[in-house]
Design an enzyme around this catalytic site. Structure first.
Site, short mmCIF file in Angstrom:
data_model
loop_
_atom_site.label_atom_id
_atom_site.label_comp_id
_atom_site.label_asym_id
_atom_site.label_seq_id
_atom_site.Cartn_x
_atom_site.Cartn_y
_atom_site.Cartn_z
CB CYS A 116 3.57 1.76 -2.40
SG CYS A 116 5.31 3.49 -3.77
CG HIS A 256 6.26 -1.11 -0.49
ND1 HIS A 256 6.80 -0.75 -2.20
CD2 HIS A 256 6.87 0.35 -0.78
CE1 HIS A 256 6.82 0.06 -2.40
NE2 HIS A 256 6.82 0.90 -1.80
CG ASN A 286 9.93 2.36 -3.93
OD1 ASN A 286 8.72 1.93 -4.51
ND2 ASN A 286 9.48 3.43 -3.04
#
Ligand code: COA
Length: 331
Positions: A116, A256, A286
């Site tokens: 990520c 994030h 996500n």
């Protein structure tokens, strides 16, 4: 004045289909109440093989929008750097496949695998290439289709992960605004907390049209959670210290988008009020390396960023990896 790396355009693209928490109640033993309370996620976007929603398609759309906003043509790009763990093929890279679609005939192109944190690793490489004088203009993207590697029988992960793409055009400018510093870290000893394993997921009936890969994702969410907050806070402080700034100097944090509780805890730890933290995790879940560029594009379109604003980007992910970028908004 030395060249700075300035973001001059942003773009994003997400699949059309919305998968809600209620839809997930039909797939695994979960509830809208659990998912919302523990993660803040309500909806997410999932791509379909029946629409043009491959990683290359999503990345290409995001790239075209970023270039349109920047007012630049693809042949002016020197480099394309893509953060992804779900390219359409092992090779050629997603970056090369996007290059083909946009006809960026003068660019070098490569992918970065940093979970990520992929977009921030890619942004740091672009910044370094510009500072070193190797490039004048770089397209940086985060592109993911996590639906293709989710274990759709694992309720602890399938409710979190989703698909999308975001991109920015970074230009060398003699400007006091632009990227001030980038900070990257990793700890391979903690790779066991989030990794892929060779196995194929059983796909639920309502998602029969998703693309699948021959590997699935495994995660120890609880152990990751604690590290996510402390590592992102530590690297954010590194970025502030490096530039002699304090939390009060930050106009917007674009973190994030993994879990609203992680984002809230990060803001609390840094002493930054939530009004200064951009979130869209409720809409998209996500999306791994795509989450920051999608959020940045939405914040930009919402008029939340003014020239000269201090903006903090911060992320963590598989590896483990984590990173931050501090920039003065340059559009
Ligand atoms: N629906 C209902 N119950 C669920 C569930 C779901 N979708 N997923 C897990 N549970 C259950 C667990 O089985 C467990 O039950 P038990 O107590 O009977 O064993 C209980 O909920 C608590 O699980 P736990 O994992 O401790 O919950 P949590 O509060 O840590 O929340 C996450 C789980 C995954 C939401 C959270 O840990 C998280 O967000 N971690 C970070 C994940 C992440 O960001 N990963 C990507 C990195 S980029």
């Amino acid at each position: 004045m030395p060249y700075k790396s300035c973001i001059i355009g942003t773009g994003s693209s997400v699949p059309e289909r919305v998968l809600s928490n209620q839809d997930l109640e039909e797939i695994v033993d979960t509830s809208d109440e659990w998912i919302t309370r523990r993660t803040g996620i309500r909806d997410r976007r999932i791509s379909s093989i029946h629409r043009n929603e491959t990683s290359t398609d999503l990345g290409t759309r995001a790239a075209v929008k970023a270039m349109e906003m920047a007012g630049v043509t693809a042949d002016s790009l020197d480099m394309i750097v893509v953060g992804t763990v779900t390219p359409d093929n092992q090779f050629p890279s997603a970056a090369c496949m996007v290059q083909k679609e946009i006809n960026a005939v003068n660019a070098g192109a490569f992918d970065i695998s940093a979970g990520c944190t992929g977009f921030l690793y890619a942004l740091a490489m672009a910044d370094n290439a510009i500072r070193a004088g190797h490039c004048r203009r770089v397209l940086v993207a985060g592109i993911e289709r996590l639906s293709s590697i989710v274990d759709w029988q694992d309720r602890s992960t399938c409710v979190l992960l989703a698909d999308g793409a975001g991109a920015v055009v970074v230009d060398a400018r003699e400007d006091s605004n632009g990227i001030l510093s980038t900070h990257l870290k990793s700890d391979g000893n903690l790779g066991e907390l989030l990794y892929s394993t060779y196995s194929t997921s059983t796909i639920p009936e309502i998602l029969k049209d998703i693309d699948t890969k021959p590997f699935t994702l495994r995660m120890e969410g609880n152990r990751l959670f604690k590290r996510a907050v402390s590592y992102m806070a530590a690297i954010s402080r590194d970025a502030l210290e490096k530039n002699n700034l304090t939390a009060e100097d930050i106009r917007l944090v674009v973190p994030h988008q993994a879990n609203i509780r992680i984002i809230d805890a990060l803001a609390h730890t840094l002493g930054i009020p939530l009004e200064k933290v951009f979130t869209n995790v409720h809409k998209y879940g996500n999306t791994s390396s795509a989450s920051i560029p999608i959020a940045l594009d939405e914040a930009n379109h919402a008029g939340l960023l003014k020239t000269g604003d201090n903006v903090l980007l911060v992320s963590f992910g598989a590896g483990l990896t984590w990173g931050a970028a501090l920039l003065k908004w340059s559009m």
